[in-house]
Design an enzyme around this catalytic site. Structure first.
Site, mmCIF file in Angstrom:
data_model
loop_
_atom_site.group_PDB
_atom_site.id
_atom_site.type_symbol
_atom_site.label_atom_id
_atom_site.label_comp_id
_atom_site.label_asym_id
_atom_site.label_seq_id
_atom_site.Cartn_x
_atom_site.Cartn_y
_atom_site.Cartn_z
ATOM 1 N N VAL B 224 45.129 35.878 49.470
ATOM 2 C CA VAL B 224 46.232 36.816 49.265
ATOM 3 C C VAL B 224 45.744 38.030 48.470
ATOM 4 C CG1 VAL B 224 48.135 35.163 49.432
ATOM 5 C CG2 VAL B 224 46.978 35.508 47.228
ATOM 6 N N ARG B 226 42.449 40.580 49.016
ATOM 7 C CA ARG B 226 42.127 41.642 49.956
ATOM 8 C C ARG B 226 41.242 41.039 51.052
ATOM 9 N NH1 ARG B 226 45.714 44.323 48.636
ATOM 10 N NH2 ARG B 226 45.752 46.446 47.801
ATOM 11 N N ASP B 250 46.612 36.114 54.435
ATOM 12 C CA ASP B 250 47.713 37.079 54.445
ATOM 13 C C ASP B 250 47.161 38.496 54.392
ATOM 14 O OD1 ASP B 250 50.521 37.756 54.422
ATOM 15 O OD2 ASP B 250 50.258 38.342 52.322
ATOM 16 N N GLU B 255 43.487 45.722 59.044
ATOM 17 C CA GLU B 255 44.947 45.605 59.110
ATOM 18 C C GLU B 255 45.524 46.876 59.710
ATOM 19 O OE1 GLU B 255 46.543 44.697 55.264
ATOM 20 O OE2 GLU B 255 45.305 42.916 55.012
ATOM 21 N N HIS B 274 50.129 40.507 55.848
ATOM 22 C CA HIS B 274 50.111 41.129 54.508
ATOM 23 C C HIS B 274 51.529 41.307 53.973
ATOM 24 C CE1 HIS B 274 47.563 43.916 51.746
ATOM 25 N NE2 HIS B 274 48.545 43.341 51.076
#
Lengths: 317, 317
Positions: B224, B226, B250, B255, B274
């Protein structure tokens, strides 16, 4: 007279582990549902290991003597109770304690999964789609846990540890526990309504159309008690009409849930196969608990976890 | 001389809510990534509201004066830092605090979902199949949380509340926090390894083949922090070879994760967009936090949440 070795009748599909400690001190007879009625008269103790079976309820009213003690490897006793057993002198004990913490964790898992929209995340992953959403904070929400036995209290403790303001509702009001008169008021304010009550005449079908109507449109309903607590058709209608936001059923009126049940595909409804209390090692724990009770019984000491057969659960703290 | 109204440059896609309180006290100029470079020289303050953008890192090294204060509506600052900004006199602040409890709840949701096999339950529900399994108890397991900032500490608190024995690893050992020398030993014993560190030169790619090799075959890895903390190819190989049991990401190196990424379909890998820190109302919280900081800045008081630009995070407790 030589004292005879007691007969322990075990109703099981897979035999319980860890009964070796009783070797030589008890004659163990295994039976399935079909053979149960014929073997009951010769049994001193009945261990209901196959806790999904309703065979005891059916076989008990027959002819002949009956064991003086029945232990079930489950928290609920609704599957074995019948008027004849209730009226008899037979002591019934249950697996009180073994499922408390596991069920509480399972409820926390469902609450957090729903708050964080995890089912949808898994759907989107299958569709290879990155779609950001906002979750809900669990801390600061309100829960109403219906059922004030050890499982309900464990659920309340775990939710409180996550910052959820939690009210417990039991059959009788006492310190820290609300009575049935507060139920509608509490569920009308709750973000999470959690059913963890035993199945009795009083609780059968208690989550009906009226109860779902009282809940908030944002509320989620979770059942880890017994399927019979819920009017499943009323729940489906409530989800369909958006009277409540989501639901999770780990216990169902019919188990296993048949493949053609419409419940599998109700939007917003999570169905799991009655596994909330069952964690790695649980069969060992259940066996160990029974062996300890057996040793009390064989020594002539009073049993623990004795069910109030009229009420259908172990009363008190 | 009349004091001029400061210019607040806002890099955004959707404008931040709740800036109305600053009306008349600041000139607000909105920009997208393309317009950023041209507008930087006239800005007194830069609010990086679009925290997924790398535009600051690209635009900063240009010509002309630069704002004296940059605030990012995120916990991490890796997306905006560049050597020129690090070397400048500009103060960088972040959204420290807003994400702590939400991310901690998200990690708890992932831990519990994996322990209770919820992803498989949802698969079986889609297949209309009732298949009982045993979950894992979470209480009594061990976690290693890598990252000892406010988010890592909130994760540790939440896991401890669920009965998980939790060790925290930070850049420097101090009371209650292990240093990097303990990392391999701690992750080799952990049931849950949770990455919640900032992305810096020291942490880039720290979860590599060696680290996954050290973990237990029953361990689960959760990121969670980076995406850049993880060598994603090494993670896929580790899952494939059963070096670890499961993982949840996540945050990802790229991204949004492209639809054709093989990561969507790795068995045992849960991918989410995310969203761990983002709960209903979070945009309001981020805006409110910025307005409070702005008022300090406008009054000439020292700012809070000041990032150590060399280290890449806000140091200290």
């Amino acid at each position: 007279m030589t004292p005879s070795v007691p007969t322990l009748l075990v109703l099981d599909a897979d035999p319980p582990p860890r009964l070796g400690r009783l070797t030589g001190r008890v004659r163990i007879v295994h039976t399935d549902a079909v053979g149960l009625a014929a073997r009951l008269p010769a049994a001193d103790v009945l261990l209901v290991w196959d806790f999904a079976s309703h065979a005891v309820r059916e076989a008990w009213p027959g002819e002949g003597p009956r064991p003086g003690w029945v232990h079930t490897a489950s928290a609920g006793v609704d599957h074995l109770m019948c008027p004849e057993l209730a009226a008899s002198g037979t002591v019934v004990t249950n697996a009180r304690g073994v499922f408390d913490a596991p069920v509480a964790e399972y409820v926390a898992a469902l609450v957090l999964a729903i708050a964080k929209d995890l089912p949808r995340t898994l759907d989107l992953q299958r569709e290879r789609t990155w779609r950001h959403r906002e979750g809900r904070r669990v801390s600061g929400t309100r829960a109403c846990v219906v059922g004030s036995g050890p499982i309900g209290r464990a659920i309340a403790r775990t939710l409180k540890a996550l910052g959820v303001t939690t009210a417990l509702v039991g059959r009788v009001p006492r310190t820290g526990i609300h009575g049935p008169d507060d139920l509608d008021r509490l569920i009308s304010r709750a973000d999470w309504v959690i059913a963890a009550a035993p199945l009795t005449e009083q609780t059968y079908g208690m989550f009906d159309e009226h109860r779902f109507d009282v809940m908030q449109p944002s509320a989620c309903f979770i059942n880890v008690g017994r399927g019979g607590l819920v009017d499943e058709e009323a729940l489906v209608r409530a989800l369909d009409r958006r009277w409540i936001a989501a639901a999770a059923l780990d216990v169902l009126a019919t188990e296993p849930l048949p493949a053609d049940s419409p419940l599998w595909e109700v939007p917003g409804l999570l169905v799991s196969p009655h596994m909330g209390g069952d964690t790695v090692g649980w069969r060992d724990e259940l066996s160990t608990q029974f062996v300890a009770l057996y040793e009390r019984w064989a020594a002539g000491r009073s049993l623990l976890n004795v069910v109030d057969k009229k009420r259908g659960y172990v009363p008190g703290h």
